[in-house]
Scaffold this motif. Sequence first.
Motif, PDB file in Angstrom:
ATOM      1  N   GLU A  21       0.801  -1.228   0.000  1.00  0.00           N
ATOM      2  CA  GLU A  21       0.000   0.000   0.000  1.00  0.00           C
ATOM      3  C   GLU A  21       0.827   1.269   0.000  1.00  0.00           C
ATOM      4  OE1 GLU A  21      -2.966   0.067   3.043  1.00  0.00           O
ATOM      5  OE2 GLU A  21      -3.519  -2.009   2.687  1.00  0.00           O
ATOM      6  N   GLU A 144      -3.521  -8.631  14.148  1.00  0.00           N
ATOM      7  CA  GLU A 144      -4.205  -7.424  13.711  1.00  0.00           C
ATOM      8  C   GLU A 144      -5.383  -7.772  12.803  1.00  0.00           C
ATOM      9  OE1 GLU A 144      -3.527  -4.410  14.613  1.00  0.00           O
ATOM     10  OE2 GLU A 144      -1.571  -4.625  15.559  1.00  0.00           O
ATOM     11  N   ALA A 145      -6.471  -7.010  12.977  1.00  0.00           N
ATOM     12  CA  ALA A 145      -7.643  -7.258  12.140  1.00  0.00           C
ATOM     13  C   ALA A 145      -7.346  -6.903  10.684  1.00  0.00           C
ATOM     14  CB  ALA A 145      -8.820  -6.433  12.636  1.00  0.00           C
ATOM     15  N   ARG A 146      -6.593  -5.832  10.489  1.00  0.00           N
ATOM     16  CA  ARG A 146      -6.287  -5.394   9.125  1.00  0.00           C
ATOM     17  C   ARG A 146      -4.780  -5.187   9.014  1.00  0.00           C
ATOM     18  NH1 ARG A 146     -10.823  -3.377  10.933  1.00  0.00           N
ATOM     19  NH2 ARG A 146      -9.649  -1.833  12.124  1.00  0.00           N
ATOM     20  N   ARG A 148      -1.861  -4.247   7.431  1.00  0.00           N
ATOM     21  CA  ARG A 148      -1.670  -3.511   6.198  1.00  0.00           C
ATOM     22  C   ARG A 148      -0.396  -2.701   6.341  1.00  0.00           C
ATOM     23  NH1 ARG A 148      -3.023   1.637   7.505  1.00  0.00           N
ATOM     24  NH2 ARG A 148      -2.848   2.254   5.346  1.00  0.00           N
ATOM     25  N   GLU A 220      -0.943   5.922  10.531  1.00  0.00           N
ATOM     26  CA  GLU A 220      -2.278   5.506  10.952  1.00  0.00           C
ATOM     27  C   GLU A 220      -2.765   6.339  12.132  1.00  0.00           C
ATOM     28  OE1 GLU A 220      -2.081   1.295  11.754  1.00  0.00           O
ATOM     29  OE2 GLU A 220      -2.730   0.905   9.702  1.00  0.00           O
TER      30      GLU A 220
ATOM     31  N   LYS B 102      -9.100 -15.022  11.453  1.00  0.00           N
ATOM     32  CA  LYS B 102      -9.962 -15.343  10.323  1.00  0.00           C
ATOM     33  C   LYS B 102     -10.139 -16.844  10.142  1.00  0.00           C
ATOM     34  CE  LYS B 102      -9.166 -11.089   7.849  1.00  0.00           C
ATOM     35  NZ  LYS B 102      -8.289 -10.369   6.947  1.00  0.00           N
TER      36      LYS B 102
END
Lengths: 592, 592
Positions: A21, A144-146, A148, A220, B102
Motif C-alpha cells: 500500500e 491485527e484485524a487489518r 496492512r 495511521e 480469520k
Amino acid sequence: MATRMSTLFLRTLREDPADAELPGHRLLVRAGYVRRAAPGIFTWLPLGLRVLRKVEAIVREEMDAIGGQELSFPALLPREPYERSGRWEEYGPLLFRLQDRKGSDMLLGPTHEEMFTLAVKDMFSSYKELPLTLYQVQTKYRDEARPRAGLLRGREFIMKDSYSFDLDDAGLEAAYQRHRDAYIRIFDRLGFEYVVVYADSGAMGGSASEEFLAVSKHGEDTFVRCAASGYAANVEAVVVPQAPPIDASGVPAAHVEDTPDTPTIETLVAAANAHHPRADGRAWTAADTLKNVVVMLQHPDGTREPLAIGVPGDREVDAKRLEAQVSPAEFVPFEEKDFAQHPSLAKGYIGPGVLGLEKASGIRYLLDPSIAEGSAWITGADEHGKHVFDLVHGRDFTADGTIQAAEIRDGDPSPDGAGPLTLDRGIEMGHIFQLGRKYAEALDLKVLDEHGKQVTVTMGSYGIGVSRAVAAVAEDTLDEVGLCWPRALAPYDVHVVATGKDGAVFTAAEDLVGDLEAAGLDVIYDDRPKVSPGVKFKDSELIGVPTILVVGKGLAQGVVEIKDRRTGERREVAVSDAVREVLAEVAPGTTP
Amino acid sequence: MATRMSTLFLRTLREDPADAELPGHRLLVRAGYVRRAAPGIFTWLPLGLRVLRKVEAIVREEMDAIGGQELSFPALLPREPYERSGRWEEYGPLLFRLQDRKGSDMLLGPTHEEMFTLAVKDMFSSYKELPLTLYQVQTKYRDEARPRAGLLRGREFIMKDSYSFDLDDAGLEAAYQRHRDAYIRIFDRLGFEYVVVYADSGAMGGSASEEFLAVSKHGEDTFVRCAASGYAANVEAVVVPQAPPIDASGVPAAHVEDTPDTPTIETLVAAANAHHPRADGRAWTAADTLKNVVVMLQHPDGTREPLAIGVPGDREVDAKRLEAQVSPAEFVPFEEKDFAQHPSLAKGYIGPGVLGLEKASGIRYLLDPSIAEGSAWITGADEHGKHVFDLVHGRDFTADGTIQAAEIRDGDPSPDGAGPLTLDRGIEMGHIFQLGRKYAEALDLKVLDEHGKQVTVTMGSYGIGVSRAVAAVAEDTLDEVGLCWPRALAPYDVHVVATGKDGAVFTAAEDLVGDLEAAGLDVIYDDRPKVSPGVKFKDSELIGVPTILVVGKGLAQGVVEIKDRRTGERREVAVSDAVREVLAEVAPGTTP
C-alpha cells in the motif's frame, strides 16, 4: 567480505508488488529488502536484515547507556500470567492463542509486562536491588484485524520492550525521564522526523504516557500540535475541556416539529431552514443540531452493551478516540437487529428524550464536553419524521456523563488555551508509559523497603517498534527513484558499480573494493558481468546506498565517478584518490 | 561498561532447582543464566544471553566464510507450504498449530525447508544464480512430548538452519562438504568434545546425512564407533549386514512342544533346558530363541497398522531404531484391545507360523538381518503354552523382509567389518543432510539450465542447535563447584572480585576494572558492598568466568590475586602488573 551482486540473494523488481500500500513498502519489496510470507508476516532478505540489525544496534547502545540490562523472554508463553493480569481476555482477538499437545493454553506474546514482573518477583526481594531497568529486543505477535502497510503493522514484528521497576513514584518518574531521553537519542540517530506527543495509555492501564510518532502522511495515527505552546498529543489523548454553562433564560420552551424525510444532519438542516426558520433570521447550521450516535460495545468477557453518544451535528464520532475511551471493550455498529431489540430508538430520529431524560431506552448516554449546560439544540424527537427544537441541555435533558469521542479538527483550540491546533498524521515508533502498580499488584510483586515493610513496586513500560523503524525510515527518506538510506541505517557504506565489458574495469573495481574494505567500509559490489550499465544504475538507485562509486569508461583516463545517492551529485576523481574521497563522504575525518 | 554485580539482574541459588535433570542445566539455573518460563521454554537472563550471542557470532562467522547469506524467515507461518510438502500432517503432534482470527491455519516453524524453497523459487530462475547457500539464526518451535533436559530439548529454541541449492548432485556434494568443514570449525571453536556420525535422515526424507554429536553421558542419542576404521554412526543409522545362509540339512523337522507358563524368554530358556535339552548337550540360551514383537503403527493420516518384528531372543527391539525405520509413522504398544482384534495372535507365544508362513494374521512380518537363512530357532507356536523347536528360516517360515530395529550392543561387529563397535552417548548439536529433490519437487523449484531446459534443483539442509550448544558446552565443561566456560563462550573475559570492607580495596578494584576495560576486555565486577568474601568466591566459581582477579587484603602489600577458574591455580601479582598479567591469560600475545 564485500557482497557481490552476482551471487547476492536478490532480485530487484521493476513493477510494484500488488499488495503493497505504501511507497516505502513497495520499494522495500522491489529493492529486495523484505518479502511477504503471509498477511502481515514478512521475511527479511539479506539487505533488509542488515538494516534491521543496525536499528537493533542503535537501540541496544542507548538502552545500555541508561543502565538497561538485556535479557530475552520466550515468545511462546503460558496462559497463566496473562490470566492473572486480565489480558488473556482483554486482548480479545488480537492475541494469538494456541494449545500444546497436552491441551495447555498458550499464547504468542504481544508484549511482556507479565513475564518481566514475574521474573523480578522471582529474583529480587529488596529495595536495595531497585531501581532496575530490563529490556529485550524480541519478536512479538499481534493478530491485527487489518494487517496492512507492510512492516508498519505486522502480525509478527520485532520490538524493543523495556520495563522499569522502582520503589516509589519519584523513582518511576526518573526512570520514565531516562527512557524519554534515550528515546530522543535513538530517534535522532535513526534519522527521521518525529514528534513526541501525549498519548492515551489505552489497554496498558497506566497513567502518564507519551508516544514518539514519525511524522508521515501515511501514518495511521493522527496527532495535534499547538504551535504557540508546543503542546502535542495524539487525538486519542486530547481532552476537550468542558464548555462553560450558557444562560438559557431566553430560550423558548422546547417544541416538537414535523421534519419528514430528514434522517441525516444535512437533510435536517435544510428542512429546518425551509420550514422552521430561526427567530433571529440567521440560518441553522449543522452545529445547531445534536447528533446522537448509538454503538454496541463488546466487552472482553463477551457481553454486549449499547452506548449512545451525543455530539454536535457538525462533528463525527472519531473511531480511534472512541476506541481509546471504551477499551478494553471494542465497539461495533448498532445493527438492525439491535434496533429491533430497542424499539424506543427511532432510527435517524434518536433524541435525548429517550436517552437522557426519560431513560426509556435504558441505554447509557454520554455527551461531548463541548455541549454546554444551557445550550439549545435541534435534535431527534424519538419519533420517525419529528425533531425537537430549542431543547436545552440541563433544562430539558441530561446525560450520564461526558465522553472524549468527537473528532478533533484543524483549528480547534488547544486544550491548554494557547492557540489553535494543527492536525497531522504519524506512525507510532515508540511509546513510554508510567504503568504504576497495575501489574505489580496483579502479580504480587513486592519488595522489602528499608524499614522491612513489604511495598508494591511501581513500573514503567517502554516500547520501540524495531522492524517498524526500518519501514518508517524508508518511508521518510525515499525519493522518486528508490530508497535513500541515511548513513546510520544504510545496508552498506558504499555501492561500487562496474560497468561495461572491459576486463580492466572489473580488475580496477575489484582492487577498489578490496581497498575500501581494508579501510573498514561495508561494500556492495555490482560485479554482474552481463548486466547493462542502465540496469546497474537503476538498481543502485533503488537499493539506496548513500554513496555510489562507478568504475566505467572513464577508467581509461584514470578517473572514476562518485555519486551522492540523495543529491544526485556526481564528480570524477582520480582512481588513486577514490578510496580517500569515498572515505571522506562516508566517515568524514578518518583517513584510509 | 563493566557489569556490576551490585546492580546486575542476577540471583544465584545455592539449591538445585527441582525440575532440572542435568548437572549443566542445574548450574545454568543456579548461576542465573536461564530460567524456566514453561515446560521446555526458557528465558535468557543477562549472563545467558551473552553466552548465546557468542555462539551465534561464531556460527555466523563460519557460515559467512563459506558464502552463506543470512536472512530471516518468520516463525509464524501459513499452513499451505507445509501442506504441499506433506509435513503439516507428517509432523504430527510435534507441530504447534494455531488459527488466526480469520480461521486460517498457521504453524510455528519447526524448520524451514519449505519457506526457503519457495523463496528461491520466487526470486531465482537460472542455473547462473546457483550454487546458493542461505541461512538464518532463528527461533524454532517443536512441541516435544517430553521436554526435558533443560535447553537440550526445548520447545522454543534457537537454531541456525541453512539450505544449499544446486543444479546437480556434484554441486550438492560440494555444498555438503563445505558445510561439513564449516561445522568442524564451528564445533572446534565452541570447544567441546564431539564426534561426526552417520545419521539416519528420518523425517527429512533425504539421503546422505551426518550428525555432530557432543559426547556426553547425558545425551539422548546413542552412537557407535569402531576404533579400527573410524566408522561412527548413531544407532538409528547402523545397518546390520544380512547374515549369510547356513546349511540347515542337519536340522531335524520342526516339532511343537508343551512349554506351559513361559511367556518370557527367560522362562522359555529355563523350560527348554529342563524339559527339551539340546541333542548336542549344550545349554539353550536366549540367542537360540526367536522373539516376535508386535507393535501398532500410527500413520500421520491417522490410520493404524500392526507390525511384527522377529529378533533373536537375547536382543530387544530398540525404540529409536524402530522409530527411525517407521518414520513418519509413530509406533505404540500393541494393547489388549488390539490382541482382541487379532485372535490368531497368542500373546506371549506368537510365532512365525501365524506371522510368516500361513499369514493367518495378515500382519506384516519383518526379521532382524542377523537371522540367517537356514538358522534354526525355538519360537512361539501360536498357541498358548506351546513353542516350536528347530524351526528353520527359509525352510519352515519366511518373512516379508528385514528391518534394522534390534538393539546394537557394545562389541557388536562394525558394519564395515573392521572390528568391534563401542557404544557411547551424545547430544545432537548439528545435522547435515543431502535432501536431494524432495522439497524442490513438492514445491516445484526449477531453474533453466544452460540449454534452456527446466531442471529441478537439488538441496541440502544443515542445522546447528544454537541454544542447545550453550547447554552442551556447559555440560561438557562444568566441574563440582560450578560452570567453567571456555574463553570463546565465557560471558566475560575476567571477573574482578573486591573483598572486605576497606574503601581502598574498592577504589583499587574500580581502577583495575577501568584499566581492564580500556584494554578491551569484558569485565564483570563484584562490587557488592555487604557480601562476604566467601559468598563472592562461591558466586565467581558458580558463574565460571575463566579468569578471576581478587582485590582484597593483599592490597595493603600492593598485590592482588589472579585465579584460574579451571585449574584453581592462584598467583599473586603486583597491582601495577595486574592488567598485563590478566591480558596475558585472556589474550596471550596482546599487550595493554
